[in-house]
Design an enzyme around this catalytic site. Structure first.
Site, short mmCIF file in Angstrom:
data_model
loop_
_atom_site.label_atom_id
_atom_site.label_comp_id
_atom_site.label_asym_id
_atom_site.label_seq_id
_atom_site.Cartn_x
_atom_site.Cartn_y
_atom_site.Cartn_z
N TYR A 1 13.47 -35.56 -13.77
CA TYR A 1 12.01 -35.47 -13.76
C TYR A 1 11.47 -35.44 -12.34
O TYR A 1 12.16 -35.79 -11.38
CB TYR A 1 11.38 -36.65 -14.54
CG TYR A 1 11.52 -38.00 -13.85
CD1 TYR A 1 10.58 -38.43 -12.92
CD2 TYR A 1 12.59 -38.86 -14.15
CE1 TYR A 1 10.70 -39.66 -12.28
CE2 TYR A 1 12.72 -40.09 -13.53
CZ TYR A 1 11.78 -40.49 -12.59
OH TYR A 1 11.91 -41.70 -11.97
N HIS B 1 -15.51 -8.98 1.51
CA HIS B 1 -14.50 -9.83 2.12
C HIS B 1 -14.60 -11.27 1.61
O HIS B 1 -13.60 -11.89 1.22
CB HIS B 1 -14.66 -9.80 3.65
CG HIS B 1 -13.74 -10.74 4.36
ND1 HIS B 1 -14.13 -12.01 4.73
CD2 HIS B 1 -12.45 -10.62 4.73
CE1 HIS B 1 -13.11 -12.62 5.31
NE2 HIS B 1 -12.09 -11.79 5.34
N CYS C 1 9.60 -39.12 -6.63
CA CYS C 1 8.25 -39.65 -6.80
C CYS C 1 7.39 -39.55 -5.55
O CYS C 1 6.30 -40.11 -5.51
CB CYS C 1 8.29 -41.09 -7.29
SG CYS C 1 9.06 -42.22 -6.12
N GLY D 1 -8.16 -7.61 4.35
CA GLY D 1 -9.03 -7.73 5.52
C GLY D 1 -8.41 -8.42 6.70
O GLY D 1 -9.03 -8.54 7.75
N LYS E 1 0.83 -1.20 0.00
CA LYS E 1 0.00 0.00 0.00
C LYS E 1 0.87 1.25 0.00
O LYS E 1 0.65 2.18 -0.79
CB LYS E 1 -0.92 -0.02 1.23
CG LYS E 1 -1.96 1.10 1.22
CD LYS E 1 -2.94 0.91 2.37
CE LYS E 1 -4.05 -0.02 1.99
NZ LYS E 1 -4.34 -1.08 2.90
N MET F 1 -5.60 -7.53 8.45
CA MET F 1 -5.07 -6.63 9.48
C MET F 1 -6.00 -5.44 9.65
O MET F 1 -7.06 -5.39 9.04
CB MET F 1 -3.64 -6.23 9.14
CG MET F 1 -2.67 -7.41 9.25
SD MET F 1 -1.00 -6.98 8.78
CE MET F 1 -1.17 -6.65 7.05
N ARG G 1 -3.82 2.86 8.48
CA ARG G 1 -4.09 1.59 7.78
C ARG G 1 -2.83 0.74 7.69
O ARG G 1 -1.72 1.25 7.59
CB ARG G 1 -4.60 1.87 6.36
CG ARG G 1 -5.81 2.80 6.33
CD ARG G 1 -6.09 3.30 4.92
NE ARG G 1 -6.95 2.41 4.17
CZ ARG G 1 -7.15 2.52 2.88
NH1 ARG G 1 -6.54 3.45 2.18
NH2 ARG G 1 -7.97 1.70 2.26
N SER H 1 15.13 -43.01 -8.12
CA SER H 1 13.95 -42.18 -7.88
C SER H 1 13.89 -41.93 -6.38
O SER H 1 13.84 -42.88 -5.60
CB SER H 1 12.68 -42.89 -8.35
OG SER H 1 11.56 -42.06 -8.11
N ARG I 1 -2.69 -1.54 -6.17
CA ARG I 1 -1.79 -2.68 -5.96
C ARG I 1 -2.12 -3.73 -7.01
O ARG I 1 -3.18 -3.68 -7.65
CB ARG I 1 -1.98 -3.27 -4.55
CG ARG I 1 -3.38 -3.81 -4.28
CD ARG I 1 -3.55 -4.25 -2.84
NE ARG I 1 -4.93 -4.66 -2.56
CZ ARG I 1 -5.41 -4.88 -1.35
NH1 ARG I 1 -4.63 -4.72 -0.30
NH2 ARG I 1 -6.67 -5.24 -1.17
#
Length: 892
Positions: A860, A456, A840, A106, A27, A108, A97, A773, A341
């Site tokens: 992978y 909210h 895996c 919402g 903010k 804080m 704020r 693996s 924002r």
């Protein structure tokens, strides 16, 4: 120069700028950037996130030098506004704020209209010439300050307001008169005194210091902690505090307040999107107290303001090259921007916006990929309501967060958490508030009677990817009686309902759903991700149905087929038990011959669906007792039969034999007992049967000219001799089957690295093993010395108390377990240079773990079918970040 803790913004110039989110919060950085860009922003100052941490670490005290810097910037603000805080003739009023680096809507606290007291209100009345507005501002201030700073439950104030409205026979706050508002102020102060044993503070400077400290404290309130945990936000960032001159949207019909997005945050459509209320203050819009107007209506009510707002927000989107979430206030036809924002959005919207912005040449493909968080894709990989199904629609609300949810109705956040452990629930509320965050997280869907698209409920649900229907005004919700009515239909707690956040429909009963598909913009973005990544992505799949889903989601093979899952099928379990109860090799072999065609059929199905992609098949892993009835249950059943004088029956004799075998197999720590390769070594006929089934299935397809690549994986190896013993059996069986069928099959034999010793001696094991693996579920268990089945009793406590940042069974412990993985890769490739290496465990679908696998050089990752797209996206993120093609400031 002394360290700077407070940054001023105002009159077209700011001390900070937009890249200072770490210090100024999102903010504060946005306010600074807008000020420097000439956007109309009320002046103010930002106290940095560092001060929040200093305040927490020093026992909730602010150092003298910080207090002086705040006072100096307050004086600067007073000069800029030509007003003074506490001046009885012309008082400066401010908002206080929060503002963290990452948006936490919402979670804080905020205080508006600070600076009012029993004397300054007279100055505000005289200056504004609007007595109603002044008393409305004062009652709002006491309400917010009383709740946020003095810890008075907001319900206490709401009850007083509701009683006043009932007495007057009115519905809306705007219908209250000056006399009503004066009476509210008196009642509010009286309630504060009764509950806190303190008078409501009258010194504006004391009010300011108390509010600043309350915002710092709100960083560690329960809902903020829960939100950070859910969104993987570090707890040591702290929040900034923004002190800003008040502008008023509640000065009559020429004033308004609103919130909006430069594009639709639910769908991603390029449309100006938002809501506003005339004669209101900011919290009215998001709290859902009044249902706001679509922002398009502002074009008719205040055309000049609307045009200016479109111009400013359009410029902001181009400047930031991303969707902006903005807040604004109109005070007597003059527009002020209060925030901009990066806008939170659903996965569907994130993908559409990212693809559209590439087409619009605003961002590159690499930036587009980084704009979509891998875990967001989870929102798109679950069922939607079947459009062919017959629906009983009982209500229609706003399309607040897309997706279908089916569950039992619950009416409190606590009940949602409790009941969700038994099955899916829909949280039904008149309106949600930040304290409901734990219930919203547990619920499959959220339904509210009040609130708009920026309420909210809507904002938090979109961030979580939870389906939500908001502002369903035909509902009459009674949290007290645990029910809601929609027309002549009553739904009670525990009744099944379905909601569709993509249409806003609320339906009675359990609606059927259908599976999603990777098409359109989703498919386009995933194709870009595939082109960017190096890591291959496979799926864990045990049956052909799972393999089909895996391929639809882009899996490039099966990284783990758990053969034991096939043994639990109803028609197979008796044969498996026969094999276990066999008292000779011959009897065991006879049972295995019955299982052979079943296993062969399973593997044939998997090979067919994988169409030439590799299939890694793990030989039998769990201890044998898992296939038998529980010891305690058998003992109870046998004792009952003896008590009923049935102890000599054939059934009882069979039970006695079964119990004796269960007793033989009983282990104090089965996870470290007779399982994995140890079973195959003691009972080689099991390994031979499984190997024959694998290669006979492969041979059947090879004869049909269908390419098959089996990879046989030996589990729980700790020494190279264990591996060699089992590999010999597999190779002998492969040679025999290929000779019998006169075919050549390309195959590999490798092992799971799931014991610390295996990682330590990986160089020796790799001389025999053709692939590794990493079974990181068991490797985590054996490295930490945790029992995976019991660790849940304390891991949550560990995370809540800062001992663990993340559950190591969810996100790979890179510091400890990760070192073993890295060591295993390096040592394995030191003796077999082209050793294929994968992972895996379920870590294979967790983004931070996938990034680790990329950096460590694995070939992978393998995960559950529904997490394959998440892993593909995470692998692309890892490759792009490592390449340095996109700067951090260019990503969301």
């Amino acid at each position: 120069m002394a360290k700077k803790f407070v940054y001023f913004f105002g009159n077209g110039k700011a001390d900070g700028h937009g890249d200072m989110k770490d210090l100024l919060g999102g903010k504060g950085a946005g306010l600074a950037e807008m000020t420097n860009a000439g956007v109309p922003v009320p002046p103010g100052f930002t106290i940095t996130t560092e001060v929040c941490n200093i305040y927490s670490e020093s026992g909730r005290k602010l150092p003298k030098e910080v207090e002086k810097e705040i006072d100096d910037n307050l004086a600067k603000l007073e000069k800029a506004m030509g007003k003074k805080l506490g001046d009885v003739k012309d008082p400066l009023l401010v908002s206080v704020r929060s503002g963290a680096k990452f948006s936490m809507p919402g979670m804080m606290d905020t205080v508006l209209n600070l600076g009012l007291n029993d004397e300054t209100i007279q100055g505000l009345i005289a200056k504004s010439g609007n007595e109603r507005f002044a008393w409305d501002a004062y009652r709002r201030f006491i309400q917010m300050f009383g709740n946020v700073v003095m810890d008075v439950d907001k319900a206490n104030f709401e009850h007083i307001i509701d009683a006043t409205k009932d007495k007057r026979g009115i519905k809306l706050d705007v219908d209250m008169t000056v006399a009503d508002l004066k009476d509210l102020v008196a009642q509010f102060k009286k309630k504060v005194k009764a509950l806190t044993k303190k008078d409501f503070p009258q010194d504006p400077h004391a009010q300011l210091r108390m509010a600043e400290e309350a915002v710092f404290q709100s960083w560690n309130n329960p809902r903020a902690i829960t939100y950070r945990r859910l969104n993987d936000i570090p707890g040591n960032l702290g929040t900034a505090v923004n002190v800003q001159a008040m502008v008023f949207g509640n000065m009559g019909d020429t004033s308004a307040t609103g919130v909006g997005f430069t594009r639709n945050p639910a769908t991603g459509d390029k449309e100006f999107y938002g809501e506003y209320l005339t004669n209101a203050q900011g919290e009215d819009v998001v709290a859902g107290i009044r249902t706001p107007h679509p922002i398009a209506d502002l074009a008719k009510e205040m055309p000049k303001v609307y045009k200016q707002l479109r111009d400013i927000t359009g410029r902001l989107e181009k400047h930031y090259r991303d969707v902006q979430d903005f807040e604004f206030t109109v005070q007597e036809n003059v527009l002020f921007m209060l925030q901009t924002r990066t806008g939170k959005r659903t996965a569907q919207a994130a993908i559409k916006i990212a693809v559209d912005m590439v087409k619009e040449k605003l961002i590159s493909k690499e930036e587009a990929i980084l704009r979509v968080e891998p875990n967001q894709l989870d929102q798109l990989l679950h069922p939607i309501i079947d459009p062919k199904a017959k629906k009983t629609v009982i209500a229609q609300g706003l399309k607040a967060s897309p997706g279908a949810a089916v569950g039992k109705a619950v009416f409190t956040a606590d009940d949602a958490v409790t009941e969700a452990q038994k099955g899916k629930v829909i949280l039904v509320r008149t309106e949600t508030n930040p304290d409901d965050i734990h219930g919203m997280d547990a619920a499959a869907g959220i339904l509210t009677a009040r609130g708009g698209m920026t309420s909210h409920a809507a904002v938090v649900a979109r961030g979580m990817g939870t389906p939500c229907v908001a502002g369903c005004e035909s509902l009459r919700v009674s949290e007290k009686d645990r029910k809601f009515t929609a027309g002549n239909v009553t739904v009670k707690e525990g009744d099944w309902i379905s909601i569709d956040g993509s249409t806003g429909e609320v339906m009675l009963g359990q609606m059927p759903t259908i599976e999603p598909a990777v098409t359109g913009d989703f498919g386009t973005l995933m194709s870009w991700a595939d082109a960017a990544r190096r890591l291959k992505v496979r799926a864990n799949a045990d049956i052909p149905r799972d393999a089909i889903v895996a391929r639809q989601f882009g899996a490039e093979g099966i990284g783990l087929c758990r053969t034991e899952h096939m043994f639990f099928a109803e028609d197979r379990l008796p044969i498996v038990q026969e094999m276990i109860l066999a008292d000779s090799v011959g009897a065991r072999q006879k049972a295995l011959e019955k299982l052979l065609p079943m296993q062969r059929s399973d593997f044939e199905g998997l090979f067919t669906e994988m169409k030439g992609y590799p299939v890694t098949i793990r030989l039998l892993d769990p201890p044998l007792h898992e296939f038998l009835p529980k010891r305690e249950e058998l003992m109870v059943e046998l004792a009952t039969m003896k008590a009923l004088k049935k102890g000599a029956t054939p059934k009882a004799k069979k039970l006695e034999k079964l119990l004796a075998r269960v007793e033989e197999l009983h282990e104090f720590n089965p996870m470290l007992g007779h399982r994995g390769c140890r079973l195959g070594i003691v009972y080689p006929e099991i390994t031979r049967m499984q190997a024959r089934a694998i290669f006979e299935a492969a041979a059947l397809l090879a004869k049909k000219k269908i390419k098959v690549i089996p990879e046989v994986m030996i589990p729980l190896v700790g020494t190279v001799k264990e591996f060699s013993n089992q590999k010999k059996l597999v190779v002998e069986m492969a040679d025999a089957v290929m000779a019998e069928n006169k075919v050549k099959i390309e195959y590999m034999v490798g092992t799971m690295i799931e014991l610390p010793r295996a990682a330590l001696v990986a160089d020796t094991i790799a001389k025999e093993a053709e692939f590794f693996s990493f079974g990181t579920n068991d490797l985590t268990q054996t490295t930490f010395g945790f029992s995976r089945d019991d660790a849940g009793k304390f891991i949550t406590y560990y995370m809540e108390n800062g001992i663990f940042e993340k559950d190591p069974f969810v996100a790979l412990d890179q510091e400890g377990v990760g070192q073993l993985v890295k060591m295993g890769v390096e040592r394995g490739r030191s003796t077999r240079e082209k050793l294929k290496v994968g992972i895996c465990g379920e870590h294979g679908g967790e983004p931070s773990s996938v990034e680790f696998c990329h950096r460590t050089g694995l070939d992978y990752v393998s995960c559950s079918p529904y997490r394959v797209p998440i892993a593909r996206m995470a692998a692309a993120h890892a490759a792009i970040k490592q390449s340095g093609k996109v700067k951090a400031s260019q990503t969301k």
